[in-house]
Write a protein that holds these residues in place. Structure first.
Motif, PDB file in Angstrom:
ATOM      1  N   THR A   6       0.829  -1.204   0.000  1.00  0.00           N
ATOM      2  CA  THR A   6       0.000   0.000   0.000  1.00  0.00           C
ATOM      3  C   THR A   6       0.860   1.249   0.000  1.00  0.00           C
ATOM      4  OG1 THR A   6      -1.832  -1.082   1.163  1.00  0.00           O
ATOM      5  CG2 THR A   6      -1.745   1.303   1.272  1.00  0.00           C
ATOM      6  N   VAL A   7       1.913   1.246   0.817  1.00  0.00           N
ATOM      7  CA  VAL A   7       2.818   2.398   0.876  1.00  0.00           C
ATOM      8  C   VAL A   7       3.474   2.622  -0.475  1.00  0.00           C
ATOM      9  CG1 VAL A   7       4.874   3.360   1.969  1.00  0.00           C
ATOM     10  CG2 VAL A   7       3.244   2.068   3.336  1.00  0.00           C
ATOM     11  N   PHE A   8       3.876   1.520  -1.134  1.00  0.00           N
ATOM     12  CA  PHE A   8       4.490   1.631  -2.451  1.00  0.00           C
ATOM     13  C   PHE A   8       3.506   2.210  -3.466  1.00  0.00           C
ATOM     14  CE2 PHE A   8       5.056  -0.281  -6.680  1.00  0.00           C
ATOM     15  CZ  PHE A   8       6.260   0.308  -7.021  1.00  0.00           C
ATOM     16  N   PHE A   9       2.272   1.727  -3.449  1.00  0.00           N
ATOM     17  CA  PHE A   9       1.258   2.248  -4.371  1.00  0.00           C
ATOM     18  C   PHE A   9       1.017   3.732  -4.121  1.00  0.00           C
ATOM     19  CE2 PHE A   9      -1.549  -0.982  -6.723  1.00  0.00           C
ATOM     20  CZ  PHE A   9      -0.439  -1.710  -7.101  1.00  0.00           C
ATOM     21  N   LEU A  10       1.003   4.137  -2.843  1.00  0.00           N
ATOM     22  CA  LEU A  10       0.815   5.544  -2.503  1.00  0.00           C
ATOM     23  C   LEU A  10       1.966   6.398  -3.016  1.00  0.00           C
ATOM     24  CD1 LEU A  10      -0.611   5.419   1.128  1.00  0.00           C
ATOM     25  CD2 LEU A  10      -1.703   6.477  -0.852  1.00  0.00           C
ATOM     26  N   ALA A  11       3.157   5.821  -3.065  1.00  0.00           N
ATOM     27  CA  ALA A  11       4.326   6.561  -3.546  1.00  0.00           C
ATOM     28  C   ALA A  11       4.437   6.524  -5.068  1.00  0.00           C
ATOM     29  CB  ALA A  11       5.596   5.976  -2.927  1.00  0.00           C
ATOM     30  N   PHE A  12       3.951   5.450  -5.677  1.00  0.00           N
ATOM     31  CA  PHE A  12       4.176   5.220  -7.103  1.00  0.00           C
ATOM     32  C   PHE A  12       3.061   5.769  -7.994  1.00  0.00           C
ATOM     33  CE2 PHE A  12       4.178   2.054 -10.743  1.00  0.00           C
ATOM     34  CZ  PHE A  12       5.276   2.608 -11.382  1.00  0.00           C
ATOM     35  N   LEU A  13       1.816   5.459  -7.669  1.00  0.00           N
ATOM     36  CA  LEU A  13       0.705   5.807  -8.551  1.00  0.00           C
ATOM     37  C   LEU A  13       0.409   7.302  -8.663  1.00  0.00           C
ATOM     38  CD1 LEU A  13      -1.880   2.937  -7.867  1.00  0.00           C
ATOM     39  CD2 LEU A  13      -0.092   3.051  -9.590  1.00  0.00           C
ATOM     40  N   PRO A  14       0.464   8.073  -7.553  1.00  0.00           N
ATOM     41  CA  PRO A  14       0.079   9.491  -7.658  1.00  0.00           C
ATOM     42  C   PRO A  14       0.874  10.314  -8.650  1.00  0.00           C
ATOM     43  CG  PRO A  14       0.095   8.813  -5.372  1.00  0.00           C
ATOM     44  CD  PRO A  14       0.694   7.686  -6.155  1.00  0.00           C
ATOM     45  N   GLN A  15       2.127   9.924  -8.939  1.00  0.00           N
ATOM     46  CA  GLN A  15       2.917  10.740  -9.858  1.00  0.00           C
ATOM     47  C   GLN A  15       2.452  10.607 -11.302  1.00  0.00           C
ATOM     48  OE1 GLN A  15       7.101   9.224 -10.433  1.00  0.00           O
ATOM     49  NE2 GLN A  15       6.445   7.819  -8.828  1.00  0.00           N
ATOM     50  N   PHE A  16       1.565   9.649 -11.571  1.00  0.00           N
ATOM     51  CA  PHE A  16       1.013   9.490 -12.913  1.00  0.00           C
ATOM     52  C   PHE A  16      -0.441   9.959 -12.966  1.00  0.00           C
ATOM     53  CE2 PHE A  16       4.367   6.336 -12.446  1.00  0.00           C
ATOM     54  CZ  PHE A  16       5.133   6.576 -13.575  1.00  0.00           C
ATOM     55  N   VAL A  17      -0.896  10.589 -11.869  1.00  0.00           N
ATOM     56  CA  VAL A  17      -2.276  11.042 -11.768  1.00  0.00           C
ATOM     57  C   VAL A  17      -2.330  12.569 -11.760  1.00  0.00           C
ATOM     58  CG1 VAL A  17      -4.266  11.143 -10.237  1.00  0.00           C
ATOM     59  CG2 VAL A  17      -3.074   8.979 -10.573  1.00  0.00           C
ATOM     60  N   SER A  18      -3.301  13.116 -12.454  1.00  0.00           N
ATOM     61  CA  SER A  18      -3.493  14.566 -12.466  1.00  0.00           C
ATOM     62  C   SER A  18      -4.973  14.890 -12.495  1.00  0.00           C
ATOM     63  CB  SER A  18      -2.807  15.193 -13.682  1.00  0.00           C
ATOM     64  OG  SER A  18      -3.104  16.580 -13.767  1.00  0.00           O
ATOM     65  N   ALA A  19      -5.378  15.874 -11.685  1.00  0.00           N
ATOM     66  CA  ALA A  19      -6.784  16.287 -11.646  1.00  0.00           C
ATOM     67  C   ALA A  19      -7.243  16.821 -13.008  1.00  0.00           C
ATOM     68  CB  ALA A  19      -6.980  17.345 -10.571  1.00  0.00           C
ATOM     69  N   GLU A  20      -6.300  17.269 -13.826  1.00  0.00           N
ATOM     70  CA  GLU A  20      -6.625  17.801 -15.145  1.00  0.00           C
ATOM     71  C   GLU A  20      -7.058  16.712 -16.120  1.00  0.00           C
ATOM     72  OE1 GLU A  20      -3.152  19.811 -16.408  1.00  0.00           O
ATOM     73  OE2 GLU A  20      -3.278  21.404 -14.895  1.00  0.00           O
ATOM     74  N   ASN A  21      -6.739  15.454 -15.793  1.00  0.00           N
ATOM     75  CA  ASN A  21      -7.044  14.349 -16.707  1.00  0.00           C
ATOM     76  C   ASN A  21      -8.336  13.618 -16.360  1.00  0.00           C
ATOM     77  OD1 ASN A  21      -4.629  14.808 -18.127  1.00  0.00           O
ATOM     78  ND2 ASN A  21      -3.460  13.558 -16.680  1.00  0.00           N
ATOM     79  N   GLY A  22      -9.164  14.244 -15.527  1.00  0.00           N
ATOM     80  CA  GLY A  22     -10.445  13.627 -15.196  1.00  0.00           C
ATOM     81  C   GLY A  22     -10.476  13.045 -13.797  1.00  0.00           C
ATOM     82  N   SER A  23     -11.365  12.073 -13.589  1.00  0.00           N
ATOM     83  CA  SER A  23     -11.577  11.464 -12.279  1.00  0.00           C
ATOM     84  C   SER A  23     -10.297  10.822 -11.733  1.00  0.00           C
ATOM     85  CB  SER A  23     -12.676  10.404 -12.372  1.00  0.00           C
ATOM     86  OG  SER A  23     -12.730   9.629 -11.199  1.00  0.00           O
ATOM     87  N   ILE A  24      -9.910  11.212 -10.521  1.00  0.00           N
ATOM     88  CA  ILE A  24      -8.723  10.649  -9.884  1.00  0.00           C
ATOM     89  C   ILE A  24      -8.912   9.163  -9.632  1.00  0.00           C
ATOM     90  CG2 ILE A  24      -7.224  10.723  -7.858  1.00  0.00           C
ATOM     91  CD1 ILE A  24      -6.977  13.139  -9.672  1.00  0.00           C
ATOM     92  N   VAL A  25     -10.100   8.803  -9.131  1.00  0.00           N
ATOM     93  CA  VAL A  25     -10.394   7.394  -8.836  1.00  0.00           C
ATOM     94  C   VAL A  25     -10.265   6.543 -10.094  1.00  0.00           C
ATOM     95  CG1 VAL A  25     -12.180   5.772  -8.090  1.00  0.00           C
ATOM     96  CG2 VAL A  25     -11.895   7.947  -6.885  1.00  0.00           C
ATOM     97  N   THR A  26     -10.825   7.031 -11.205  1.00  0.00           N
ATOM     98  CA  THR A  26     -10.753   6.290 -12.467  1.00  0.00           C
ATOM     99  C   THR A  26      -9.310   6.126 -12.923  1.00  0.00           C
ATOM    100  OG1 THR A  26     -12.919   7.130 -13.162  1.00  0.00           O
ATOM    101  CG2 THR A  26     -11.478   6.246 -14.887  1.00  0.00           C
TER     102      THR A  26
END
Length: 205
Positions: free
Chosen positions: A127-147
């Motif tokens: 879980t800690v790794f996912f929290l560190a790894f996934l957010p850097q490829f996520v942006s609010a500008e690209n739509g739903s964060i959850v999606t």
């Protein structure tokens, strides 16, 4: 939608990290080499199924943090970068390990599948790794964060599943090679270390 260049970068980084020596990979190689590819594949299915839980936690957790405070999200990214640097240090200083088989490995398909799930769910580092790894490829500008997190998590699971199945199938030969070659493990660990550093810098920048 997530930009194509971000997805390509994510896929490359994921493949490097998935195939770097670690407890899950070593376990799959060991059990496949000693008990056959079927054992390794069933354990792999369990490990990948466990990732669904971690993806859900990260998807809703990261989304809540972003909606609550941009400052909190920045803090999360900094903490994630620090954790990735810690993983880099661990990988760089890791020593070669001898693969050892457990005598009382479960035999039935359900037991092996459950073993993989339990191994994954009881490892908070995932879980800690996912929290560190996934957010850097996520942006609010690209739509739903959850999606976006679901897409990335699913892609990571697919890559992990395909990689581990191929490794399980080849483990009779590859397991012996990795067990006998300390240099091979050393090079893989050092390469993973540089990848972690790169990810940490990318997250900070």
């Amino acid at each position: 939608m997530i930009p194509a260049d971000s997805l390509i970068t994510f896929i490359i980084a994921s493949l490097v990290l998935i195939n770097s020596p670690g407890p899950d990979l070593i376990f799959v190689i060991t059990q496949s080499a000693v008990h056959g590819a079927r054992t390794g594949i069933l354990v792999t299915l369990g490990l990948v199924s466990g990732l669904i839980f971690h993806t859900l936690l990260v998807a809703f957790g990261v989304a809540a943090i972003i909606l609550a405070s941009q400052t909190a999200f920045t803090v999360l990214k900094v903490l994630g970068a620090i954790y990735l640097l810690y993983l880099a240090w661990q990988s760089f200083n890791a020593h070669a390990e001898k693969l050892s088989a457990e005598k009382n490995i479960p035999k039935t398909a359900i037991q092996l599948y459950r073993r993989g799930i339990i191994m994954n769910l009881t490892n908070p580092k995932v879980t800690v790794f996912f929290l560190a790894f996934l957010p850097q490829f996520v942006s609010a500008e690209n739509g739903s964060i959850v999606t976006q997190v679901f897409i990335l998590g699913s892609l990571f699971m697919l890559l992990g599943l395909s990689s581990f199945i191929m490794i399980a199938l080849a483990a009779g030969k590859f397991g012996n090679w990795l067990n006998q070659s300390e240099k091979a493990q050393l090079y893989l660990n050092r390469f993973a270390s540089f990848v972690f550093v790169g990810l940490a810098l990318n997250l900070l920048i």
